[in-house]
Design an enzyme around this catalytic site. Structure first.
Site, PDB file in Angstrom:
ATOM      1  N   GLY A 300       0.814  -1.205   0.000  1.00 33.16           N
ATOM      2  CA  GLY A 300       0.000   0.000   0.000  1.00 33.16           C
ATOM      3  C   GLY A 300       0.849   1.257   0.000  1.00 33.16           C
ATOM      4  N   SER A 301       0.357   2.297   0.676  1.00 35.74           N
ATOM      5  CA  SER A 301       0.920   3.649   0.539  1.00 35.74           C
ATOM      6  C   SER A 301       2.330   3.804   1.068  1.00 35.74           C
ATOM      7  CB  SER A 301       0.006   4.654   1.233  1.00 35.74           C
ATOM      8  OG  SER A 301      -1.255   4.694   0.594  1.00 35.74           O
TER       9      SER A 301
END
Length: 718
Positions: A300-301
């Protein structure tokens, strides 16, 4: 007359018959005697060695002597695993049993074993079988008393893990034969196991062993030792806080790593569920593996920093430029990208601070597929780190030729790529460490059974980015914690840098993403400008009390660091945020760097050493190597200080040179003299040279070192 003559003839016949019997008896005895003599000759002369060996097998036997398995220590010398010498194992000689049915009945009761199991072992063709291993002495004595000579009890060592679940996945465990089956126990089996010895014993009629010192014996060689970088107190803190988070959020599992980014040392690494290596067989195999290195996940981020790194390195990014974030919805190929919080316009800096997927994708489009892929590989993704633990995964990163129209966008926000928590820790370590990607250090040293110690040193894999780029990324990540998605990781009085990640979990069966299952991640380090400690927290599939990385994983980082800094205070003064309570001024500490030894390095090598430390350089002269440096090695300076270096030829490439008299010289002059002779300087202090070793006039091989001691003159520094 016939009658008178008959009787005497009968007596003569009886005498003749009696003589015949005597002859037969004597003949038989002679034959028997001859046979006995012949047999004695055969036994004593021809078959002597054979019968001697047979007698030895009956009354003499060899027994293996078990070595003591080696020790495992943490970085402070705490014993993580030890040996309990008073463990007993019960064996059986089936051929010596008189009543097997009765033996089955008694042994199954004494040992609490199924009768069928006892009987199957008795029916084996082996002369000796194990019944139970590693039991207490009381039970062993009861079985030996009942079984007599058919039962044999041997004393063995048993591995003991005093910290139980703490560090269990790192240390590993051994099987019933003391063979390492996981963790360090397995990876360093050759060092820890040692070499067994043997001895010859004599047995009496009841098969009781009698030690005879005249019989040959070979002592065992005990195992060596392993010293880990793990700090058991930090490990305990990390495991406790991770377990609490998994329970609070009703998560499937969790992982945590704590490192020293400057060296790559691992202070703690663990995953929940935990297990106790003292009773490894009672736990599910999934609890025995270290998910930090074996499990892969979509990050993810937290992966967005890779795109920002590439853009900063290439000069394609202005942090103040505005990016249209499309109010939270953006179409890429056949997929709609969404932001969890819609924004219209954000600065490039705030795209990372507020973790905009759309903004990151738009910026990352400036990198070509090949550039982006190469950068991901440079950070260490899709490659094993080489940690000394079994089962390390390499992750998954498709090559650009296999990318679809949405792959570049997906990977830039941490989807479509799978990594390990350890890879993530080392990648952020490169940002914390001015661009240097290091190998993880789990083992500080090993000592072989022969007593040879090997010390492990930090190892650079590659330079991923320029120091200036790393500094810019640290400033951005500090803003993430100060005012962005990572605010729950902030600590009072200490600057923290970090990044949150919330990735949808992959539905492998249906080849899509779950809408309600996530992996929550936070990675951060402190102090933000000159990091000393770094941690990665991964919570897998949280089901309660939130699912974003900032609300699930970031608080774990905060609590671990708060508690850890009590145990391991920062070695350098803190970079304190806010106002000084006494005078209201900024209390950021001026922390000095030390100038490295640069003499005899090439121009490229010297520039690299200075760049790592954020120091500038100016050049004079021409030649192959540095011959003079304006600031002596070990001198404390501020970031950005310029070091003037003079290049010159390497005058003495080989052979021996006479050691000059350096006493009374300035340190700078002495280092230059040594350099011109092809010698290295080991400096203690600064100022005027007061002593040296080797002494003046001694012959020294070119390339050797001279230790010089200096003092500051007139109470000031040079």
């Amino acid at each position: 007359m016939n009658q008178r003559n008959w009787k005497p003839r009968q007596r003569n016949e009886r005498k003749t018959l009696s003589g015949s019997r005597l002859f037969v008896v004597l003949s038989g005895m002679l034959v028997l005697a001859a046979f006995i003599v012949a047999r004695l000759v055969t036994v004593q002369l021809m078959e002597h060695e054979s019968f001697t060996r047979y007698a030895d097998r009956q009354y003499r036997n060899s027994r293996q002597i078990e070595p003591m398995r080696g020790m495992i220590y943490d970085r402070r010398g705490e014993v993580l695993v030890a040996n309990l010498p008073y463990s007993y194992s019960i064996g059986l000689h089936p051929s010596l049993l008189e009543n097997r049915d009765a033996a089955v009945h008694h042994l199954s009761g004494l040992l609490d074993m199924p009768a069928s199991s006892v009987r199957s072992r008795m029916n084996q063709s082996a002369q000796f079988v194990w019944l139970q291993r590693k039991v207490d002495r009381q039970l062993a004595d009861r079985v030996r008393t009942w079984g007599g000579r058919a039962v044999e009890v041997r004393r063995e060592t048993r591995r003991d893990y005093p910290y139980q679940t703490t560090g269990g996945q790192v240390v590993g465990f051994v099987d019933i034969d003391n063979i390492g089956r996981n963790g360090i126990e397995r990876e360093f089996e050759e060092i820890l196991s040692g070499e067994p010895g043997w001895e010859i014993l004599q047995s009496d009629g009841r098969r009781r062993a009698i030690v005879d010192p005249s019989y040959p014996r070979q002592d065992p060689v005990n195992g060596g030792s392993v010293v880990l970088s793990i700090d058991i107190e930090v490990q305990a803190i990390a495991e406790e806080e991770l377990r609490r988070a998994v329970e609070r959020h009703n998560a499937a599992s969790g992982s945590i790593i704590v490192t020293r980014p400057a060296t790559g040392e691992l202070l703690a690494l663990a995953s929940v569920p935990l297990y106790d290596p003292n009773n490894a067989g009672e736990f599910d195999p999934s609890a025995r593996k270290n998910r930090v290195v074996t499990d892969i996940f979509e990050p993810g981020s937290v992966l967005k920093v890779v795109s920002f790194c590439g853009l900063l390195e290439s000069g394609e990014l202005n942090l103040g430029e505005m990016v249209n974030c499309e109010n939270g919805r953006f179409r890429v190929a056949d997929r709609t990208i969404r932001d969890s919080h819609p924004y219209e316009y954000l600065s490039a800096e705030d795209v990372l601070v507020y973790s905009s997927n759309i903004g990151t994708i738009k910026l990352a489009e400036r990198l070509s597929d090949r550039e982006f892929y190469t950068l991901l590989r440079d950070f260490g993704f899709d490659q094993r780190t080489g940690i000394e633990l079994p089962g390390e995964a390499s992750g998954l990163l498709p090559v650009p030729s296999d990318w679809s129209g949405v792959s570049h966008a997906n990977i830039s926000i941490g989807q479509g790529i799978s990594i390990t928590a350890l890879q993530l820790a080392m990648a952020y370590g490169a940002i914390a460490n001015d661009g240097m990607l290091l190998r993880p250090m789990l083992v500080l040293s090993t000592t072989s059974p022969e007593g040879v110690t090997e010390t492990h040193e930090p190892s650079i894999v590659r330079y991923v980015m320029r120091p200036g780029t790393a500094r810019a990324l640290r400033m951005l990540l500090e803003q993430v914690v100060e005012r962005g998605t990572g605010r729950n990781a902030a600590l009072d009085g200490i600057s923290v840098a970090g990044k949150t990640g919330t990735a949808q979990r992959v539905d492998v069966e249906n080849h899509c993403y779950y809408n309600d299952r996530y992996t929550s991640t936070f990675v951060g380090f402190l102090p933000a400008d000159r990091p000393e400690y770094l941690a990665v927290v991964v919570i897998d599939d949280p089901k309660q009390n939130g699912h974003y990385g900032g609300e699930v994983a970031a608080p774990v980082f905060q609590r671990v660091m708060e508690r850890m800094l009590v145990t391991l205070p920062l070695r350098e003064p803190l970079y304190v945020t806010g106002e000084n309570e006494e005078n209201g001024s900024d209390n950021t500490a001026d922390i000095d760097l030390q100038v490295p030894e640069l003499v005899a390095l090439t121009r490229t090598e010297a520039e690299r050493e200075l760049a790592i430390r954020n120091l500038e350089v100016s050049w004079e002269g021409a030649g192959e190597v540095v011959t003079i440096q304006s600031i002596p090695p070990g001198t404390g300076v501020e970031v950005g200080t310029t070091v003037r270096l003079t290049l010159g030829p390497c005058i003495a490439p080989s052979g021996d040179v006479e050691m000059p008299d350096l006493r009374g010289m300035d340190l700078r002059e002495a280092v230059a003299v040594l350099s011109r002779l092809g010698l290295r300087a080991r400096v203690e202090g600064s100022g005027l040279i007061i002593s040296q070793w080797p002494e003046p006039g001694r012959e020294v091989a070119v390339g050797g070192a001279c230790t010089i001691q200096a003092i500051t003159r007139f109470g000031g520094s040079l």
